[in-house]
Design a protein around this motif. Sequence first.
Motif, mmCIF file in Angstrom:
data_model
loop_
_atom_site.group_PDB
_atom_site.id
_atom_site.type_symbol
_atom_site.label_atom_id
_atom_site.label_comp_id
_atom_site.label_asym_id
_atom_site.label_seq_id
_atom_site.Cartn_x
_atom_site.Cartn_y
_atom_site.Cartn_z
ATOM 1 N N ILE A 103 148.468 94.868 73.658
ATOM 2 C CA ILE A 103 149.176 94.499 74.890
ATOM 3 C C ILE A 103 149.241 95.674 75.868
ATOM 4 O O ILE A 103 148.962 95.511 77.059
ATOM 5 N N PRO A 104 149.595 96.910 75.408
ATOM 6 C CA PRO A 104 149.568 98.034 76.352
ATOM 7 C C PRO A 104 148.183 98.292 76.950
ATOM 8 O O PRO A 104 148.057 98.588 78.142
ATOM 9 N N LYS A 105 147.131 98.158 76.120
ATOM 10 C CA LYS A 105 145.777 98.385 76.627
ATOM 11 C C LYS A 105 145.406 97.321 77.661
ATOM 12 O O LYS A 105 144.684 97.598 78.630
ATOM 13 N N LYS A 106 145.885 96.097 77.469
ATOM 14 C CA LYS A 106 145.630 95.049 78.455
ATOM 15 C C LYS A 106 146.279 95.399 79.786
ATOM 16 O O LYS A 106 145.706 95.131 80.859
ATOM 17 N N SER A 107 147.472 95.994 79.737
ATOM 18 C CA SER A 107 148.138 96.411 80.973
ATOM 19 C C SER A 107 147.302 97.462 81.706
ATOM 20 O O SER A 107 147.173 97.418 82.932
ATOM 21 N N ILE A 108 146.742 98.414 80.953
ATOM 22 C CA ILE A 108 145.875 99.434 81.551
ATOM 23 C C ILE A 108 144.658 98.771 82.184
ATOM 24 O O ILE A 108 144.311 99.041 83.349
ATOM 25 N N TYR A 109 144.013 97.888 81.426
ATOM 26 C CA TYR A 109 142.788 97.228 81.903
ATOM 27 C C TYR A 109 143.058 96.411 83.167
ATOM 28 O O TYR A 109 142.325 96.520 84.157
ATOM 29 N N ASP A 110 144.097 95.590 83.144
ATOM 30 C CA ASP A 110 144.392 94.734 84.293
ATOM 31 C C ASP A 110 144.657 95.554 85.553
ATOM 32 O O ASP A 110 144.158 95.227 86.643
ATOM 33 N N ALA A 111 145.447 96.625 85.414
ATOM 34 C CA ALA A 111 145.757 97.467 86.577
ATOM 35 C C ALA A 111 144.516 98.198 87.074
ATOM 36 O O ALA A 111 144.315 98.357 88.286
ATOM 37 N N PHE A 112 143.681 98.645 86.143
ATOM 38 C CA PHE A 112 142.437 99.339 86.494
ATOM 39 C C PHE A 112 141.515 98.418 87.290
ATOM 40 O O PHE A 112 141.014 98.783 88.354
ATOM 41 N N VAL A 113 141.316 97.204 86.790
ATOM 42 C CA VAL A 113 140.438 96.233 87.457
ATOM 43 C C VAL A 113 141.013 95.820 88.805
ATOM 44 O O VAL A 113 140.286 95.755 89.812
ATOM 45 N N ASP A 114 142.316 95.554 88.858
ATOM 46 C CA ASP A 114 142.949 95.134 90.110
ATOM 47 C C ASP A 114 142.839 96.211 91.187
ATOM 48 O O ASP A 114 142.609 95.916 92.363
ATOM 49 N N THR A 115 143.012 97.469 90.778
ATOM 50 C CA THR A 115 142.977 98.571 91.750
ATOM 51 C C THR A 115 141.574 98.803 92.295
ATOM 52 O O THR A 115 141.395 99.049 93.488
ATOM 53 N N LEU A 116 140.573 98.708 91.439
ATOM 54 C CA LEU A 116 139.192 98.908 91.896
ATOM 55 C C LEU A 116 138.671 97.717 92.683
ATOM 56 O O LEU A 116 137.890 97.883 93.631
#
Length: 343
Positions: A103-116
């Motif tokens: 779940i924490p890694k999903k938060s990182i991934y989602d924010a990374f993709v959304d920002t780029l």
Amino acid sequence: MKESKIIDLITVDPYSGTAKYLQIANAVLKEIEKGKIKAGDNMPSINELSIELDIARDTVERGYKHLKKLGVINAVPRRGYFIENTEFRRPLNVFLLFNKLSIPKKSIYDAFVDTLGEQAGIDFYVYNNDFHLFKRMLGSNKDHYTHFVIIPHFVEGGENAHEIINNIPKDKLVLLDRTPPGVTGDYSSVLINFENDIYQALNDAIEQLIKYHTINIIFPTNSYYPKEILKGFTHFCQDFAFQYKIKNDVNSLEIKKGEVYINLIEDDLVTLIEKINTTNYVIGEEVGIISYNETPIKKVVLRGITTISSDFREMGVMAANAVLSGSGTREKVPFKLTLRHSL
């Protein structure tokens, strides 16, 4: 170049983390850079490419719109789409490598993709804390990537990780979470200060902790978590005169009144709660629980479990900004204590 040749050059990977329309656009841009697609070449029609790749027509159309937005292709009546310009600013192409899914890694991934957003194509891979798989994934030729964003955690074998990471051009490298010993050069990083963060978080909880005499931390022997966590934990307990124990196996725990239990692994939390439930001790008064890493379920279990956690969404945003900035930035991830009923 004939239209049929271009169609052969455009592929999509159904398992990639990059949206298919961006894969289409990136494939065209890559072949332009190689000189295999030239100005004036006709592109396959939307219908033809949709059939060839077995994907939705709307997906191909979106990929073409993206290329048109970049000024690479254009369309005229009866001719269809063609390559108008081969001089363009290459979009970012990121190799994103996580140690595991959570779940924490999903938060990182989602924010990374959304920002780029549409500024980058992202190929996402997971190596399950396995150094040999990590080595294989980074060992093949990946010259077409503009950035490598990596979380380096290993159950074993990680002492040689620096040899693999140091082969990546430093202007392309962004390390997340931690830096393995031996990594050199001017690279970007978004790191957690494991030793300082747990010390400070426990210090922030001192008013709640003083009603307990002993603090336990459950740190499995084969954990990928850094040993710096134990250093910070030990220093805090020594500085504030708490008795403390480092437990390697949650199953061997004996729950005792007046003690606090810090767990790192999510599965251990379930076992810990089950063990406490077999006693008559009141959680938050006679025994305490602190759990590593904030997740939504911890807000409601046991009327709320106290957590100490990095801000994983912010980590994803910071990682994306490191990619966008293109400079060797060094950032620290925010870390906080969230007090709830379990302490």
